[in-house]
Design an enzyme around this catalytic site. Structure first.
Site, short mmCIF file in Angstrom:
data_model
loop_
_atom_site.label_atom_id
_atom_site.label_comp_id
_atom_site.label_asym_id
_atom_site.label_seq_id
_atom_site.Cartn_x
_atom_site.Cartn_y
_atom_site.Cartn_z
N LEU A 33 0.81 -1.20 0.05
CA LEU A 33 -0.02 -0.08 0.03
C LEU A 33 0.90 1.20 -0.06
O LEU A 33 1.96 1.38 0.66
CB LEU A 33 -1.07 -0.05 1.40
CG LEU A 33 -1.67 -1.26 1.24
CD1 LEU A 33 -2.70 -1.28 2.64
CD2 LEU A 33 -2.76 -1.52 0.33
N HIS A 34 0.57 2.24 -0.70
CA HIS A 34 0.92 3.64 -0.68
C HIS A 34 -0.01 4.60 -0.60
O HIS A 34 -1.22 4.27 -0.23
CB HIS A 34 1.66 3.88 -2.32
CG HIS A 34 0.92 3.52 -3.27
ND1 HIS A 34 -0.23 4.45 -3.46
CD2 HIS A 34 0.75 2.56 -4.20
CE1 HIS A 34 -0.82 3.91 -4.42
NE2 HIS A 34 -0.31 2.75 -5.03
N HIS A 37 -3.53 4.43 -2.10
CA HIS A 37 -4.59 3.21 -1.38
C HIS A 37 -4.93 4.07 -0.25
O HIS A 37 -6.35 3.75 0.15
CB HIS A 37 -3.65 2.23 -0.96
CG HIS A 37 -3.41 1.39 -2.20
ND1 HIS A 37 -2.03 1.03 -2.42
CD2 HIS A 37 -3.95 0.57 -3.16
CE1 HIS A 37 -1.79 0.51 -3.45
NE2 HIS A 37 -2.83 -0.11 -3.72
N LYS A 149 -6.58 6.18 -10.98
CA LYS A 149 -5.42 6.04 -11.75
C LYS A 149 -5.87 4.82 -12.99
O LYS A 149 -5.24 4.48 -13.80
CB LYS A 149 -4.37 5.52 -10.96
CG LYS A 149 -3.23 5.63 -11.85
CD LYS A 149 -1.67 5.32 -11.03
CE LYS A 149 -1.53 3.96 -10.67
NZ LYS A 149 -1.17 3.22 -12.15
N ASP A 150 -6.44 3.76 -12.14
CA ASP A 150 -6.99 2.60 -13.08
C ASP A 150 -8.09 3.03 -13.54
O ASP A 150 -9.11 2.26 -13.40
CB ASP A 150 -6.94 1.40 -12.25
CG ASP A 150 -5.40 0.94 -11.80
OD1 ASP A 150 -4.42 0.85 -12.65
OD2 ASP A 150 -5.36 0.83 -10.56
N SER A 185 2.11 4.45 -7.64
CA SER A 185 1.75 3.07 -7.97
C SER A 185 2.78 2.08 -7.24
O SER A 185 3.83 2.56 -6.89
CB SER A 185 2.02 2.69 -9.47
OG SER A 185 2.14 1.74 -9.62
N SER A 186 2.27 0.83 -6.91
CA SER A 186 3.01 -0.20 -6.28
C SER A 186 4.40 -0.57 -7.22
O SER A 186 5.39 -0.86 -6.62
CB SER A 186 2.28 -1.46 -5.87
OG SER A 186 1.20 -0.93 -5.26
O1 PAF Z 1 -6.41 -2.34 -8.73
C1 PAF Z 1 -6.20 -3.26 -8.00
O2 PAF Z 1 -5.26 -3.38 -7.02
C2 PAF Z 1 -6.68 -4.78 -8.35
O3 PAF Z 1 -6.96 -4.61 -9.96
C3 PAF Z 1 -8.01 -5.06 -7.57
C4 PAF Z 1 -9.12 -4.18 -7.97
C5 PAF Z 1 -7.74 -5.17 -6.29
C6 PAF Z 1 -8.26 -6.61 -8.10
O4 PAF Z 1 -7.59 -7.47 -7.61
#
Ligand code: PAF
Length: 282
Positions: A33-34, A37, A149-150, A185-186
């Site tokens: 986590l960063h 999150h 971001k996603d 981002s990780s």
């Molecule tokens: O965005 C993410 O970290 C992943 O795609 C998720 C939504 C946790 C599903 O594994």
């Protein structure tokens, strides 16, 4: 903070929360986590009495085995951060718990799942859809939180919820950036110092694209400008640059952009793939 590795025990705890009238929020993550999150957790904590975070590196969404192997993990640190940020419950299952047998169900998002990220990572969104459905079924949250971001993933999840009648409010949270504009981002952990410096060109390029959108330029001009600026950093290799509708992810090819637009890009720096976007609301 409660930590469960078994869905059965998590469900039991959530039933208690629900029986006392608590609303439940879910933040699905793959750990490491960063601050990005943690923004999701903070919002989840603010809006729900029971804030649940899942930490699970989901194998079905990785088309590249070495990407899965190299995915960073640090559960001790994650648990510390979650506790400090106000998370109430952590769900940290292993692969056997989530996939006791290889799944045969495939979720097909049609074109939405095949373009851009879906094209470069075949099967990725099918895996995301599957794990998010499983988490929704186990946790049955009132609200679920995902990062902007996603952005394609967020559009996919909104479709999943609409098509499958999940009674869950999906909340998108803006991208958190470093001072140089780099999106958290990780995967950033896998970049060298030099690569990190060069990666800051991504935000610079997106900001230049934003100026064109605001001047009602064409989608092609936006993409050209973004591409030209990315070229300033020799280690940054663009995979795609597109303008999309940020809510539906429909690709925009208009001459005069007058609608809400997200400028999206994916680049490779060495063997690390980074995605970023900038949403311009009209
Ligand atoms: O965005 C993410 O970290 C992943 O795609 C998720 C939504 C946790 C599903 O594994």
């Amino acid at each position: 903070m409660e930590v469960y590795k078994e869905a059965r025990l998590l469900r039991k705890s959530l039933t208690k929360h629900r029986n006392t009238g608590h609303s439940v929020g879910l933040v699905p993550t793959m750990g490491c986590l960063h601050k990005g999150h943690l923004q999701l957790i903070k919002r989840c904590h603010k809006q729900n009495e029971a804030a649940v975070c899942s930490v699970f590196v989901n194998p079905t969404q990785f088309n590249n085995p070495s990407d899965l192997e190299n995915y960073p993990q640090n559960i001790e640190e994650d648990l510390n951060l979650l506790e400090l940020t106000g998370c109430d419950i952590v769900f940290y299952p292993d692969v056997k718990e989530m996939y006791p047998q290889p799944p045969v169900v495939k979720i097909d998002f049609g074109n939405l799942g095949n373009i851009l990220e879906g094209k470069f990572r075949p099967g990725h969104f099918s895996g995301v859809g599957l794990i998010v459905s499983k988490l929704f079924n186990i946790v049955a949250p009132d609200r679920a939180y995902f990062g902007e971001k996603d952005l394609q993933q967020l559009a996919i999840i909104r479709r999943l919820v609409a098509d499958m009648n999940y009674d869950i409010e999906i909340i998108g949270i803006p991208t958190v950036r470093k001072q140089n504009g780099m999106a958290l981002s990780s995967r950033n952990k896998r970049l060298t110092k030099d690569e990190k410096t060069q990666a800051s060109v991504i935000y610079k390029a997106l900001k230049a694209g934003e100026a064109i959108v605001k001047n009602k330029g064409s989608a092609r001009d936006v993409c050209n400008v973004v591409g030209d600026i990315l070229k300033e950093a020799p280690l940054v290799n663009p995979e795609y640059i597109v303008c999309v509708n940020p809510d539906t992810f429909e690709i925009l090819e208009t001459d005069n952009i007058t609608e809400n637009t997200a400028i999206c890009t994916a680049v490779k720096i060495g063997d690390v793939r980074l995605i970023d976007n900038l949403i311009v609301r009209s």
